[in-house]
Design a protein around this motif. Structure first.
Motif, short mmCIF file in Angstrom:
data_model
loop_
_atom_site.label_atom_id
_atom_site.label_comp_id
_atom_site.label_asym_id
_atom_site.label_seq_id
_atom_site.Cartn_x
_atom_site.Cartn_y
_atom_site.Cartn_z
N SER A 143 41.97 51.72 20.75
CA SER A 143 41.32 50.63 21.45
C SER A 143 41.10 50.98 22.92
O SER A 143 41.92 51.66 23.53
N ARG A 144 40.01 50.47 23.46
CA ARG A 144 39.72 50.61 24.89
C ARG A 144 39.89 49.26 25.59
O ARG A 144 39.35 49.04 26.67
N LEU A 145 40.66 48.36 24.99
CA LEU A 145 40.75 47.02 25.55
C LEU A 145 41.25 47.05 26.99
O LEU A 145 41.97 47.94 27.40
N MET A 146 40.79 46.07 27.74
CA MET A 146 41.18 45.93 29.14
C MET A 146 42.05 44.68 29.25
O MET A 146 41.69 43.62 28.75
N LEU A 147 43.19 44.84 29.89
CA LEU A 147 44.12 43.75 30.09
C LEU A 147 44.13 43.36 31.56
O LEU A 147 44.17 44.23 32.43
N ASP A 148 44.11 42.05 31.82
CA ASP A 148 44.27 41.54 33.17
C ASP A 148 45.36 40.48 33.12
O ASP A 148 45.45 39.72 32.15
N ILE A 149 46.19 40.47 34.14
CA ILE A 149 47.27 39.49 34.21
C ILE A 149 47.21 38.81 35.58
O ILE A 149 47.22 39.48 36.62
N GLY A 150 47.14 37.49 35.55
CA GLY A 150 47.13 36.72 36.78
C GLY A 150 45.98 37.06 37.71
O GLY A 150 46.08 36.87 38.92
N GLY A 151 44.88 37.57 37.17
CA GLY A 151 43.71 37.90 37.96
C GLY A 151 43.86 39.16 38.81
O GLY A 151 43.02 39.44 39.66
N PHE A 152 44.90 39.96 38.55
CA PHE A 152 45.14 41.16 39.35
C PHE A 152 43.96 42.12 39.29
O PHE A 152 43.47 42.57 40.33
N ARG A 153 43.49 42.45 38.09
CA ARG A 153 42.38 43.40 37.97
C ARG A 153 41.09 42.82 38.55
O ARG A 153 40.32 43.54 39.16
N ALA A 154 40.85 41.55 38.34
CA ALA A 154 39.63 40.93 38.88
C ALA A 154 39.64 41.01 40.41
O ALA A 154 38.61 41.36 41.01
N GLN A 155 40.77 40.74 41.03
CA GLN A 155 40.88 40.83 42.48
C GLN A 155 40.72 42.28 42.94
O GLN A 155 40.01 42.57 43.89
N ARG A 156 41.38 43.19 42.23
CA ARG A 156 41.30 44.62 42.59
C ARG A 156 39.86 45.13 42.44
O ARG A 156 39.39 45.90 43.26
N LYS A 157 39.19 44.68 41.39
CA LYS A 157 37.79 45.09 41.18
C LYS A 157 36.92 44.66 42.35
O LYS A 157 36.09 45.43 42.84
N SER A 158 37.12 43.45 42.82
CA SER A 158 36.35 42.94 43.96
C SER A 158 36.61 43.79 45.20
O SER A 158 35.67 44.16 45.93
N GLU A 159 37.88 44.15 45.45
CA GLU A 159 38.22 45.00 46.59
C GLU A 159 37.57 46.38 46.46
O GLU A 159 37.07 46.93 47.45
N LEU A 160 37.57 46.92 45.26
CA LEU A 160 37.01 48.26 45.04
C LEU A 160 35.49 48.27 45.20
O LEU A 160 34.93 49.26 45.71
N VAL A 161 34.83 47.22 44.78
CA VAL A 161 33.37 47.13 44.95
C VAL A 161 33.05 47.14 46.45
O VAL A 161 32.10 47.81 46.89
N ALA A 192 52.29 41.99 36.60
CA ALA A 192 51.32 42.95 37.15
C ALA A 192 52.07 44.06 37.86
O ALA A 192 51.71 45.23 37.74
N GLY A 193 53.12 43.70 38.58
CA GLY A 193 53.93 44.69 39.28
C GLY A 193 53.26 45.21 40.54
O GLY A 193 52.10 44.90 40.82
N PRO A 194 54.02 46.04 41.28
CA PRO A 194 53.45 46.62 42.50
C PRO A 194 52.26 47.52 42.16
O PRO A 194 52.37 48.37 41.29
N ASP A 195 51.16 47.29 42.82
CA ASP A 195 49.95 48.10 42.61
C ASP A 195 49.49 48.12 41.15
O ASP A 195 48.82 49.07 40.73
N GLY A 196 49.86 47.13 40.36
CA GLY A 196 49.40 47.05 38.97
C GLY A 196 50.09 48.01 38.01
O GLY A 196 49.63 48.19 36.88
N GLU A 197 51.21 48.60 38.42
CA GLU A 197 51.88 49.59 37.58
C GLU A 197 52.41 48.98 36.29
O GLU A 197 52.29 49.58 35.22
N VAL A 198 52.99 47.79 36.36
CA VAL A 198 53.50 47.14 35.16
C VAL A 198 52.32 46.72 34.27
O VAL A 198 52.37 46.88 33.05
N LEU A 199 51.27 46.25 34.89
CA LEU A 199 50.06 45.88 34.15
C LEU A 199 49.51 47.07 33.37
O LEU A 199 49.17 46.95 32.19
N ASP A 200 49.45 48.24 34.01
CA ASP A 200 48.97 49.44 33.32
C ASP A 200 49.86 49.78 32.13
O ASP A 200 49.37 50.13 31.05
N ALA A 201 51.17 49.65 32.30
CA ALA A 201 52.10 49.94 31.20
C ALA A 201 51.93 48.94 30.07
O ALA A 201 51.91 49.31 28.88
N LEU A 202 51.78 47.65 30.42
CA LEU A 202 51.57 46.63 29.39
C LEU A 202 50.23 46.83 28.67
O LEU A 202 50.14 46.60 27.46
#
Length: 172
Positions: free
Chosen positions: A97-115, A71-81
């Motif tokens: 493709s518009r696919l969404m990738l999540d690794i280790g629940g990083f995006r799910a956790q970030r989504k909760s924080e953003l909501v 996932a990397g700091p602030d999801g930077e590696v995740l975005d690149a992957l």
């Protein structure tokens, strides 16, 4: 049929053509999973890959222990992957493709924080009647904020230029 009705029908037809079919999204997920399994093997990392379809896009999640480096700091590696995985899907299918990738629940956790951030901004805007600007965000983060603000009955806009693009929450 009136001109307005015909125009609305034409817009619906175009939107239906743009909407990917479930089988296409599942295929995108399968291609992405194969690509990510190869990357995990190269990196000698363990992870299970879950596939789903949400909001007309393939969602691919890599779950397991010790995946923080992917996932990397602030999801930077995740975005690149995610970008690399989308390119792998494009190469295989010939379709963007518009696919969404999540690794280790990083995006799910970030989504909760953003909501939660969006809820606080909505409360502030309702109390003050003034627009509220949020900090710079990635496209994923802005989308989450826009959706949460819309669900609360307010409006929002993105302003600025990448990489400093941000969301402004506006009164109703």
């Amino acid at each position: 049929m009136s001109d307005a009705d015909a125009g609305a029908a034409a817009v619906q037809d175009v939107e239906a053509e743009k909407k990917p079919e479930l089988s296409q999204l599942e295929h995108e997920g399968d291609v992405a999973a194969d690509y990510l399994e190869g990357l995990l093997d190269i990196a000698d990392m363990d992870g299970d890959i879950d596939l789903d379809v949400e909001n007309d896009r393939a969602v691919v999640s890599v779950v397991g222990d010790d995946l923080g480096s992917l996932a990397g700091p602030d999801g930077e590696v995740l975005d690149a992957l995610q970008d690399l995985t989308r390119l792998a899907v494009l190469r295989e299918t010939g379709e963007r493709s518009r696919l969404m990738l999540d690794i280790g629940g990083f995006r799910a956790q970030r989504k909760s924080e953003l909501v939660e951030l969006a809820k606080r901004a909505v409360e502030t805007v309702r109390a003050s009647g003034e627009p509220e600007s949020l900090g710079a965000m990635t496209p994923f983060e802005r989308k989450v904020i826009h959706d949460a603000v819309a669900d609360a009955g307010l409006r929002s806009e993105s302003e600025g230029a990448e990489p400093r693009r941000y969301v402004v929450v506006l009164p109703a």
